[in-house]
Design an enzyme around this catalytic site. Structure first.
Site, short mmCIF file in Angstrom:
data_model
loop_
_atom_site.label_atom_id
_atom_site.label_comp_id
_atom_site.label_asym_id
_atom_site.label_seq_id
_atom_site.Cartn_x
_atom_site.Cartn_y
_atom_site.Cartn_z
N VAL A 1 2.31 2.89 -5.37
CA VAL A 1 1.41 2.30 -6.36
C VAL A 1 0.16 1.70 -5.69
O VAL A 1 -0.97 1.97 -6.11
CB VAL A 1 2.14 1.20 -7.18
N ILE B 1 1.81 3.26 -20.26
CA ILE B 1 2.00 3.18 -21.73
C ILE B 1 1.70 1.74 -22.13
O ILE B 1 2.31 0.81 -21.60
CB ILE B 1 3.44 3.54 -22.14
N LYS C 1 13.54 -3.60 -17.57
CA LYS C 1 12.36 -3.36 -18.43
C LYS C 1 12.62 -3.88 -19.84
O LYS C 1 11.74 -4.47 -20.48
CB LYS C 1 12.04 -1.87 -18.44
N GLY D 1 11.15 14.67 -7.02
CA GLY D 1 10.62 13.35 -6.66
C GLY D 1 10.83 12.30 -7.73
O GLY D 1 10.22 11.22 -7.68
N PHE E 1 0.86 -1.19 0.00
CA PHE E 1 0.00 0.00 0.00
C PHE E 1 0.90 1.24 0.00
O PHE E 1 0.75 2.15 0.79
CB PHE E 1 -0.91 -0.03 1.25
N ALA F 1 -1.96 -6.09 2.39
CA ALA F 1 -0.78 -6.39 3.21
C ALA F 1 0.16 -5.20 3.23
O ALA F 1 0.43 -4.59 2.19
CB ALA F 1 -0.04 -7.60 2.65
N1 LIG Z 1 6.56 3.92 -7.81
C1 LIG Z 1 6.43 3.84 -9.13
O1 LIG Z 1 6.32 4.86 -9.83
C2 LIG Z 1 6.41 2.49 -9.80
C3 LIG Z 1 6.16 2.42 -11.19
C4 LIG Z 1 6.12 1.17 -11.81
C5 LIG Z 1 6.33 0.03 -11.07
N2 LIG Z 1 6.60 0.14 -9.72
C6 LIG Z 1 6.82 -1.10 -8.99
O2 LIG Z 1 5.73 -1.31 -8.09
C7 LIG Z 1 6.18 -1.96 -6.90
C8 LIG Z 1 5.81 -1.10 -5.69
O3 LIG Z 1 6.44 0.15 -5.80
P1 LIG Z 1 6.07 1.35 -4.82
O4 LIG Z 1 6.79 2.54 -5.34
O5 LIG Z 1 4.60 1.40 -4.61
O6 LIG Z 1 6.77 0.84 -3.46
P2 LIG Z 1 6.61 1.43 -1.97
O7 LIG Z 1 6.05 2.81 -2.04
O8 LIG Z 1 7.90 1.23 -1.31
O9 LIG Z 1 5.50 0.49 -1.31
C9 LIG Z 1 5.76 -0.83 -0.92
C10 LIG Z 1 4.59 -1.32 -0.09
O10 LIG Z 1 4.76 -2.69 0.20
C11 LIG Z 1 4.62 -2.89 1.61
N3 LIG Z 1 5.51 -4.01 1.97
C12 LIG Z 1 6.83 -4.11 1.76
N4 LIG Z 1 7.29 -5.30 2.20
C13 LIG Z 1 6.23 -5.96 2.69
C14 LIG Z 1 6.05 -7.23 3.29
N5 LIG Z 1 7.07 -8.07 3.45
N6 LIG Z 1 4.81 -7.59 3.68
C15 LIG Z 1 3.78 -6.76 3.51
N7 LIG Z 1 3.87 -5.54 2.94
C16 LIG Z 1 5.09 -5.15 2.54
C17 LIG Z 1 5.03 -1.58 2.25
O11 LIG Z 1 4.42 -1.49 3.56
P3 LIG Z 1 4.49 -0.16 4.45
O12 LIG Z 1 3.63 0.86 3.74
O13 LIG Z 1 3.95 -0.54 5.75
O14 LIG Z 1 5.94 0.22 4.47
C18 LIG Z 1 4.43 -0.59 1.25
O15 LIG Z 1 3.09 -0.35 1.50
C19 LIG Z 1 7.69 -2.15 -7.08
O16 LIG Z 1 7.94 -3.43 -7.58
C20 LIG Z 1 8.06 -1.11 -8.12
O17 LIG Z 1 9.21 -1.46 -8.88
C21 LIG Z 1 6.63 1.33 -9.08
#
Ligand SMILES: NC(=O)c1ccc[n+]([C@@H]2O[C@H](COP(=O)([O-])OP(=O)(O)OC[C@H]3O[C@@H](n4cnc5c(N)ncnc54)[C@H](OP(=O)(O)O)[C@@H]3O)[C@@H](O)[C@H]2O)c1
Length: 430
Positions: free
Chosen positions: A18, A140, A209, A191, A15, A47
């Site tokens: 993304v 995209i 990618k 950011g 959460f 989760a």
């Molecule tokens: N950010 C982007 O622009 C973007 C774009 C494309 C793809 N992605 C991909 O999308 C995925 C998520 O990215 P994000 O930027 O959303 O990451 P993020 O902001 O770091 O969020 C990760 C989330 O996962 C939770 N988490 C981590 N480890 C966990 C565990 N063991 N059990 C349960 N929950 C867990 C965290 O909990 P807490 O909130 O409690 O810390 C957090 O809510 C990654 O694979 C990333 O490469 C991201």
């Protein structure tokens, strides 16, 4: 055939940037989504790592769990959405969900680019969907395009700007003549760059990618570690300005090509003619050019990252999975198993190169430098001298030359007394 369902339950693993946007989109566009699927889609469990963490996006506390297994195995969760990142934990959760026959949606490029083959095999065995549009270029449409829209064509090449952070940095260095450090600081302030930007700057993110795109485009298994990779850390605004004077933009390019029975996959800085469709892609935007044998060149561009655009890709995948569940089916498109194929070694690459170097500004030096190129069979197409007193900047373009020969030239130039330094050698994409 599965039992028909009258509502689709989603379990979110994560959460963060993304995941919170996926939750928001499913809530705010609930009516639209229901209209498009025919039945409602609701988030049943989420989760997170830390339940007590303050959340910018409000969420009922009873939905939160700290045990991701609880979410994966919950009987009210029909679709598992992995947006937690990391590789090993995410891999186990995704495998378990697929074993249970649950469709999985993921945005995790690292997971897919290392274990895509295994995950797709497990999805096939369970007849469960595995969707991953959010892994490349956020919203995209690339994955679905390769899987479906261009499925009739033989894809010969993909060229892409796949990392927003590096494209932003190179754009600012080009347009404002900022140094790399200044542009990186600006990317951080806006950011676009992580606290540790190594993944982006060194090209790992783009390589992951590209591995995913190339596997789909060329029907073979390419993992991220097989992609040749160079980052942008050594590029300076002066070289970018010289390249522009010669009619080129400098971009961190991801290239895949199916040629002579093997695959060429590489991520590195490249000179692109200003008229090339990717040359004008500026700031944090991403773009991909797909070259089909019958379709010709097709270009896609848009925001390559960020919570809301990535959530659109993820929720659209959830909608796809929900539609398939609704008609009691399993997966609609099960990708076949991909064989491994040989990869062209970088030393065999034969393309033009751009050199920027400093030489002592005195008669006869040009001839000495040119002789080294000649002796290594690297033919010079054009050469420009920018005098700066005792030292001159020399910028030159070669005709097509073999990478191995270009490396020999570079090494020899670096040992010459009249050469103050070879600042950069950049591959040219025509
Ligand atoms: N950010 C982007 O622009 C973007 C774009 C494309 C793809 N992605 C991909 O999308 C995925 C998520 O990215 P994000 O930027 O959303 O990451 P993020 O902001 O770091 O969020 C990760 C989330 O996962 C939770 N988490 C981590 N480890 C966990 C565990 N063991 N059990 C349960 N929950 C867990 C965290 O909990 P807490 O909130 O409690 O810390 C957090 O809510 C990654 O694979 C990333 O490469 C991201």
């Amino acid at each position: 055939m599965r039992e028909p369902i009258d509502a689709v339950g989603v379990g979110l693993l994560g959460f963060g940037t993304v995941g919170a946007e996926v939750y928001r989109l499913l809530r705010d566009h609930g009516d639209l989504v229901q209209q498009r699927v025919g039945i409602p889609i609701t988030v049943q469990k989420v989760a997170v790592a830390d339940r007590r963490k303050p959340r910018a996006q409000p969420i009922p506390p009873h939905l939160l769990a700290t045990d991701a297994w609880e979410v994966v195995t919950d009987p009210t969760v029909h679709v598992v959405v992995e947006v937690m990142g990391g590789v090993e934990g995410a891999r186990l959760f995704v495998l378990r969900a697929l074993d249970l026959g649950k469709p999985v949606v993921t945005a995790n490029k690292q997971l897919l680019s290392h274990f895509g083959g295994d995950l797709l095999a497990r999805a096939r065995a369970s007849n469960a969907d595995l969707f991953f549009e959010g892994t490349v270029g956020s919203c995209i449409p690339l994955i679905k395009t390769l899987r479906e829209s261009l499925a009739a064509d033989r894809i010969r090449g993909v060229e892409g700007i796949l990392n927003g952070t590096t494209n932003y940095i190179l754009t600012r260095m080009s347009e404002e003549a900022w140094t790399f450090e200044q542009a990186l600081a600006a990317a951080r302030a806006r950011g676009f760059a992580e606290a540790d930007p190594t993944e982006d700057i060194e090209g790992h993110d783009a390589a992951a990618k590209l591995a995913i795109l190339a596997s789909l485009a060329f029907d073979c298994q390419i993992t991220a570690d097989r992609v040749y990779r160079e980052g942008i850390g050594s590029i300076t605004p002066r070289e970018i300005a010289y390249a522009r004077e010669l009619g080129y933009a400098v971009k961190l390019l991801a290239l895949g090509e199916d040629r002579d029975g093997a695959i060429d996959v590489r991520v590195h800085p490249a000179l692109l003619p200003l008229a090339h469709p990717l040359a004008a892609i500026s700031d944090e935007r991403n773009a991909v050019l797909v070259k089909g044998e019958a379709a010709g060149s097709v270009v896609f561009s848009g925001p390559g990252a960020g919570g809301p655009p990535t959530a659109v890709a993820v929720v659209s995948d959830i909608i796809d999975a929900a539609r398939n569940l609704r008609r009691c089916g399993g997966a609609r498109i099960l990708l076949p198993s991909f064989a491994s194929r040989p990869i062209h070694p970088i030393s065999d690459l034969t393309i033009p190169y751009f050199f920027a170097m400093q030489v002592t500004d005195r008669p006869g030096v040009f001839a000495k430098v040119a002789a080294v190129f000649g002796e290594e069979s690297v033919s010079i197409a054009s050469i420009v001298q920018k005098s700066r007193g005792a030292v001159a900047d020399v910028v030159l373009l070669t005709h097509e030359a073999q990478e191995a020969a270009v490396r020999r030239v570079t090494n020899r130039l670096r040992t010459m007394e009249v050469v103050g330094g070879v600042d950069s050698v950049i591959r040219v994409v025509e």
